[in-house]
Scaffold this motif. Structure first.
Motif, short mmCIF file in Angstrom:
data_model
loop_
_atom_site.label_atom_id
_atom_site.label_comp_id
_atom_site.label_asym_id
_atom_site.label_seq_id
_atom_site.Cartn_x
_atom_site.Cartn_y
_atom_site.Cartn_z
N LEU A 301 -9.03 -7.44 122.37
CA LEU A 301 -7.90 -6.90 123.13
C LEU A 301 -7.42 -5.58 122.54
CD1 LEU A 301 -5.61 -9.93 124.08
CD2 LEU A 301 -7.16 -8.64 125.54
N ALA A 302 -7.08 -4.65 123.42
CA ALA A 302 -6.57 -3.35 122.99
C ALA A 302 -5.17 -3.51 122.39
CB ALA A 302 -6.53 -2.39 124.19
N SER A 303 -4.66 -2.41 121.83
CA SER A 303 -3.40 -2.48 121.09
C SER A 303 -2.17 -2.44 121.98
CB SER A 303 -3.34 -1.32 120.09
OG SER A 303 -4.46 -1.33 119.24
N GLY A 304 -2.26 -1.85 123.16
CA GLY A 304 -1.10 -1.79 124.04
C GLY A 304 -1.22 -0.65 125.03
N TYR A 305 -0.18 -0.51 125.85
CA TYR A 305 -0.15 0.52 126.88
C TYR A 305 0.57 1.77 126.38
CZ TYR A 305 -1.62 -3.02 130.29
OH TYR A 305 -2.31 -3.97 130.98
N VAL A 306 0.31 2.88 127.08
CA VAL A 306 0.90 4.17 126.75
C VAL A 306 1.77 4.62 127.91
CG1 VAL A 306 0.39 6.62 126.41
CG2 VAL A 306 -0.97 4.90 125.25
N GLY A 307 2.89 5.24 127.56
CA GLY A 307 3.73 5.84 128.60
C GLY A 307 5.11 5.23 128.63
#
Length: 443
Positions: A301-307
């Motif tokens: 799993l990726a680390s998180g969302y951006v924005g």
């Protein structure tokens, strides 16, 4: 979070082939030195560790070296497709102002069902993905991967890092071309000194279709061991055609938030159970939640969302809710049914857009189709379809009659839009948001 150089992570022979271009071959030692020179140039131009660097990319040699050089100086590349419009590029760069430092890369979800979001990828997730794929598909240093997908999408980026982490060779000829790719698969069109044909390629279904067309029914040579097909649902007739002509198709299901593959069926498994995407990769957990939604948890799993105004990527128990629907069979193999966003509710009847698309594609006059739900004051939603004709525009009355022999009345499209080319993103996936926009304006 530390950015790691995948080139220096791989335990490889410096004299083995790392990168193949249209007219040049790099060993791992030569690639390491080329990346070092580019890293020095980046430092000289003011690039520093911790910077987030947006850059336009294609699946070519220059892109691979640039990504590796940015990682070597500790910067975070944010690959953007070269064909983005200026407003799209500006929106992406504005969102990156909120990006945390230390990510390995920042990519964008495909946006096929809604607004794209930036996703922060970690090196640990990329490595876990590479190791899981290697175990499932039996990958090693003798493989030659075709860089067939844009590194602006997770399939393309993971393809690069997987090859370098496993010590494989990577053929990076630039944008996908079916005729040229078929030549690579056959062992033709390779630079002097390269005797090994392409052994593996990551493809979206549209690319597989184009390859089947240009190959004229000819089977790939035994040297080509795997066509890893994912990124969108693979139509059953396309899969059957590929298997019938001897293509070693491995169906896979994945997403940006899971750093590419979640579950993968090897070519052998795909032949035995066509349509299943197999079991989850090592370390990855999958369960089916409410409304048949696929939930994913694990080291990829990726680390998180951006924005701004983005929520968490996982729930309190660490599960990512994919928005895709599926089921697990008695063997633990995953079957992907579709996206929740692709469900249409018309007059209280729940309709699966994928089922309607399959029925449309089965008609001889239809090359491809995309089905969406359009708002309707009486029925809530009504079914609409964009048809890509196989030749001349189909007789819509005859098509409608044909569909009514295969689908219940509520599932038959109430509106058709016939145009030669469905809107697609950079990797060939149908852009449902664009389809819905055109159909709403043609209405």
């Amino acid at each position: 979070m530390t950015i790691v150089d995948p080139l220096r992570e791989g335990l490889v022979d410096p004299e083995s082939v790392a990168l193949i271009g249209s007219g040049r071959v790099w060993t791992y030692g030569e690639l390491d030195r080329a990346v070092g020179r580019r890293a020095d140039a980046l430092r000289g131009s003011g690039r520093t560790a911790g910077q987030v660097v947006p850059l336009a990319v294609d699946a070519d040699i220059a892109c691979v070296i640039e990504l590796l050089a940015l990682w070597r100086i500790g910067a975070t590349p944010a690959p953007l497709h070269a064909k983005l419009t200026e407003p799209e590029r500006e929106a992406a760069c504005a969102a990156l102002e909120h990006a945390p430092a230390g990510g390995q890369a920042i990519l964008w979800t495909s946006g096929t069902a809604g607004r794209p979001r930036g996703v922060v990828m970690s090196f640990d997730a990329l490595r876990a993905s590479a190791q899981g794929a290697a175990e499932r598909l039996g990958l090693g240093t003798e493989d030659v991967w075709l860089a067939s997908l844009s590194p602006a999408h997770i399939g393309g980026l993971a393809l690069i890092t997987r090859a370098l982490l496993l010590g494989s060779a990577l053929l990076a000829p630039g944008p996908f071309d079916a005729t040229r790719t078929w030549g690579f698969v056959q062992g033709h069109r390779l630079p002097a000194g390269v005797s090994t044909a392409v052994t593996h390629a990551s493809l979206v279904p549209t690319q597989l279709l184009r390859l089947l067309d240009v190959s004229g029914g000819e089977s790939p040579p035994p040297s080509f061991r795997c066509a890893l097909v994912g990124g969108a649902g693979t139509p059953s007739d396309l899969l059957a055609r590929g298997l019938a002509t001897g293509w070693p198709v491995a169906l896979t299901y994945g997403l940006t938030e899971a750093t590419s593959q979640v579950a993968t069926a090897s070519p052998e498994q795909t032949r035995l159970k066509p349509g299943s995407v197999g079991r989850p990769l090592a370390g990855v957990s999958v369960r089916i939640g409410a409304d048949d939604e696929i939930l994913v948890r694990g080291p990829t799993l990726a680390s998180g969302y951006v924005g701004p105004d983005v929520g968490p990527m996982v729930d309190a128990e660490g599960w990512h809710h994919t928005g895709d629907m599926g089921r697990l069979d008695a063997d633990g193999d995953l079957w992907v049914i579709g996206r929740r966003a692709d469900r249409i509710v018309s007059g209280g009847v729940t309709i699966d857009a994928v089922e309607v698309e399959e029925a449309l594609r089965s008609h001889v006059a239809v090359a491809d189709a995309c089905v969406v739900g359009m708002a309707d004051p009486e029925w809530g939603e009504r079914v609409a379809a964009w048809i890509e004709p196989a030749g001349e525009a189909p007789d819509l009355k005859a098509l409608d009659a044909y569909l009514r022999t295969r689908l219940a009345a509520p599932k038959v499209p109430r509106r058709y839009h016939v145009e030669p080319h469905l809107p697609r993103n950079a990797n060939g996936k149908v852009d449902r948001a664009a389809v819905r926009d055109v159909l709403s304006r043609s209405g």
